[in-house]
Design a protein around this motif. Structure first.
Motif, short mmCIF file in Angstrom:
data_model
loop_
_atom_site.label_atom_id
_atom_site.label_comp_id
_atom_site.label_asym_id
_atom_site.label_seq_id
_atom_site.Cartn_x
_atom_site.Cartn_y
_atom_site.Cartn_z
N SER A 8 0.83 -1.22 0.00
CA SER A 8 0.00 0.00 0.00
C SER A 8 0.85 1.24 0.00
N HIS A 9 1.97 1.20 0.72
CA HIS A 9 2.85 2.36 0.76
C HIS A 9 3.54 2.57 -0.57
N VAL A 10 3.96 1.48 -1.19
CA VAL A 10 4.62 1.60 -2.50
C VAL A 10 3.67 2.18 -3.52
N ALA A 11 2.42 1.75 -3.47
CA ALA A 11 1.43 2.23 -4.44
C ALA A 11 1.19 3.72 -4.30
N GLU A 116 -8.39 15.56 -1.90
CA GLU A 116 -6.98 15.89 -2.13
C GLU A 116 -6.23 16.01 -0.81
N PHE A 117 -6.87 16.63 0.17
CA PHE A 117 -6.27 16.73 1.50
C PHE A 117 -5.96 15.34 2.05
N THR A 118 -6.93 14.42 1.95
CA THR A 118 -6.75 13.06 2.45
C THR A 118 -5.59 12.36 1.76
N ALA A 119 -5.52 12.50 0.43
CA ALA A 119 -4.46 11.83 -0.33
C ALA A 119 -3.07 12.33 0.07
N ILE A 120 -2.94 13.63 0.28
CA ILE A 120 -1.64 14.19 0.65
C ILE A 120 -1.22 13.72 2.04
N VAL A 121 -2.16 13.71 2.98
CA VAL A 121 -1.84 13.26 4.33
C VAL A 121 -1.41 11.80 4.31
N GLU A 122 -2.07 10.97 3.53
CA GLU A 122 -1.68 9.57 3.43
C GLU A 122 -0.29 9.43 2.81
N GLU A 123 0.01 10.26 1.85
CA GLU A 123 1.34 10.20 1.22
C GLU A 123 2.42 10.64 2.21
N ILE A 124 2.12 11.67 2.99
CA ILE A 124 3.06 12.09 4.02
C ILE A 124 3.26 10.97 5.04
N ASP A 125 2.20 10.26 5.34
CA ASP A 125 2.26 9.12 6.25
C ASP A 125 3.30 8.11 5.75
N ALA A 126 3.23 7.80 4.45
CA ALA A 126 4.15 6.81 3.89
C ALA A 126 5.59 7.33 3.87
N ILE A 127 5.75 8.62 3.54
CA ILE A 127 7.11 9.18 3.49
C ILE A 127 7.70 9.23 4.89
N LEU A 143 17.30 11.01 4.21
CA LEU A 143 16.58 11.84 5.17
C LEU A 143 16.28 13.22 4.61
N GLU A 144 17.25 13.81 3.93
CA GLU A 144 17.07 15.15 3.36
C GLU A 144 15.99 15.15 2.29
N GLU A 145 15.99 14.12 1.43
CA GLU A 145 14.96 14.04 0.38
C GLU A 145 13.57 13.87 0.99
N CYS A 146 13.47 13.07 2.03
CA CYS A 146 12.17 12.89 2.69
C CYS A 146 11.68 14.20 3.30
N ARG A 147 12.58 14.93 3.94
CA ARG A 147 12.19 16.18 4.59
C ARG A 147 11.77 17.23 3.57
N GLN A 148 12.48 17.29 2.45
CA GLN A 148 12.10 18.24 1.40
C GLN A 148 10.73 17.91 0.84
#
Length: 459
Positions: A8-11, A116-127, A143-148
């Motif tokens: 799910s995270h990869v997707a 859109e808000f939900t999708a972004i929060v879920e993506e931040i969850d995975a990152i 770590l730097e790429e994730c933070r950016q």
């Protein structure tokens, strides 16, 4: 042991090029033996935070982290309303015939923003999960790429929050769909007031033409010096588009923008008393005079006027025109007077030689007057305090002063002043009399609407 990355995270990363880059970096730099991580964390930092459950469950969204509780509640209600409408369409074929398209058009943008808000929060969850694993691996580049990436998504959430606020604000349909009728009258000041009234009328005509709108005179009473005692004019959009406010409305590729303003929405803040201070040509002292303007919403040319004023409620009389006008005056029954029987409101037009044209103008004028009175009565019944910041919109309220000795115009509602009277009165698309002050007034109106939502949320 190997690193546990759920499918799910990869997707989730397929929607973001930078996220795919992060994932590839991680896969290329994995050690042979690391522990499986099951994090529980907070998505955002500082003011922009959204508490989530563990990564194995659906994130708990906290709209209140980017919106006030009242606005967040309104977003959730409108999003739920959209879901209910769509569910009824799926479950019942007859619902297609009963769907309220206007209601759907209001709640659909809010639902899209919430998704859109939900999708972004879920993506931040995975990152965040990848970020924690990168921290375990001491991979500083990762770590730097994730933070950016998270910082960019936080900025997107802030933008979505602003769009949500604009999307949930009540919309006045007249702002976007109605033409405008302007009634201009000279006030105190005698001939000087009439001359200024004429200048205002010319300015509105120049602005309308610059906007691509049709400016039509219903009736006008002039003085011997060329001034205007009173006039009624119509400004029609002719479906030629509207004015892009640049703030939550119109133009661009953003699907969440509101429609462009129509003539009424553009000119509505001109209602009130315009005071002028200047030295007349036949004097050496500064005189103060005034002109009043009333801006009324009028049905557009494409609308059905019978829906507003049924013919059975109108008394139409024809008579011979009076005053200067040549051989046609007092020889044909071209003048028209229409009375709206329930309210007693009247409109008389005699400017055209054609009775048919005078009748059409009179119907539009009386429609605007009746509609304005009906809206005022409805607002009074609901107990609404009309624009405490902007004022009541009454034509007796002083809204603006034109100080010619200092070449300055001051709007007393927004407390803003600009220099260059002649330039603003000359019209043009930008920097004209209306567009100079309207952004400040629209922002005040927006703040009032937000305050109303906050007050209603506390009741």
């Amino acid at each position: 042991m190997t690193l546990c990355l759920r499918h799910s995270h990869v997707a989730k990363f397929h929607s973001s090029c930078s996220s795919v880059k992060i994932l590839q970096h991680f896969q290329n730099n994995l050690p042979s033996a690391v522990t499986c991580i099951k994090p529980s964390f907070n998505v955002f930092s500082n003011a922009t935070t959204a508490s989530l459950t563990t990564a194995t469950s659906t994130p708990i969204l906290k709209l209140e982290s980017i919106l006030t509780p009242s606005i967040a509640q309104r977003v959730k209600e409108m999003s739920q309303q959209y879901d209910e409408i769509m569910a009824s369409l799926v479950s019942s074929a007859s619902a297609h015939n009963n769907i309220n398209t206007k209601e759907l058009s209001v709640v659909a943008p809010v639902s899209k923003l919430f998704t859109e808000f939900t999708a972004i929060v879920e993506e931040i969850d995975a990152i965040r999960e990848l970020e924690k694993q990168a921290d375990e691996l001491k991979d500083e580049d990762m770590l730097e790429e994730c933070r950016q990436e998270i910082e960019e998504m936080n900025q997107r959430l802030e933008e979505i929050g602003k769009k949500m606020v604009d999307a949930v604000l009540p919309k006045n349909e007249d702002d976007y769909s109605s033409d405008a009728v302007l009634e201009i009258r000279a006030g105190t000041g005698g001939d000087e007031a009439c001359l200024f009234c004429s200048e205002l009328m010319d300015a509105y005509e120049n602005i309308s033409k610059a906007m691509g709108w049709k400016f039509e005179i219903f009736n006008v009473t002039k003085t011997d010096l060329g001034g205007v005692k009173e006039a009624a004019v119509s400004i029609n959009s002719n479906t030629s588009g509207g004015y892009n406010t640049g703030h939550g409305g119109g133009g661009g590729d953003d699907e969440y923008n509101a429609p462009n303003l129509g003539p009424y929405g553009f000119f509505k803040f001109e209602s009130g008393v315009h005071r002028v201070q200047r030295v007349p040509v036949n004097d050496v002292r500064i005189h103060t005079s005034a002109a009043s303007v009333a801006v009324l919403p009028a049905p557009s040319e494409s609308s059905n006027k019978d829906e507003i004023l049924p013919p059975s409620e109108l008394k139409i009389e024809t008579m011979r025109a009076s005053g200067a006008g040549g051989q046609h005056v007092n020889t044909t029954d071209s003048a028209v007077r229409i009375t709206h029987i329930p309210t007693g409101i009247t409109a008389s037009i005699q400017d055209e030689r054609s009775q048919h044209k005078n009748r059409a103008k009179a119907i539009k004028l009386i429609s605007a007057r009746v509609r304005d009175q009906q809206q005022a009565e409805e607002a009074k019944k609901r107990g609404e305090a009309r624009n405490a910041l902007l004022g009541g919109g009454d034509r007796s309220e002083r809204i603006r002063t034109y100080n010619y000795p200092q070449d300055r115009i001051t709007d007393h509602r927004c407390k803003h002043s600009e220099h260059g009277i002649e330039k603003m009165l000359a019209g043009g698309f930008d920097s004209n009399l209306v567009s100079t002050f309207a952004p400040f007034l629209r922002d005040m109106e927006r703040r009032e609407l937000l305050a109303d939502i906050e007050r209603s949320g506390k009741e």
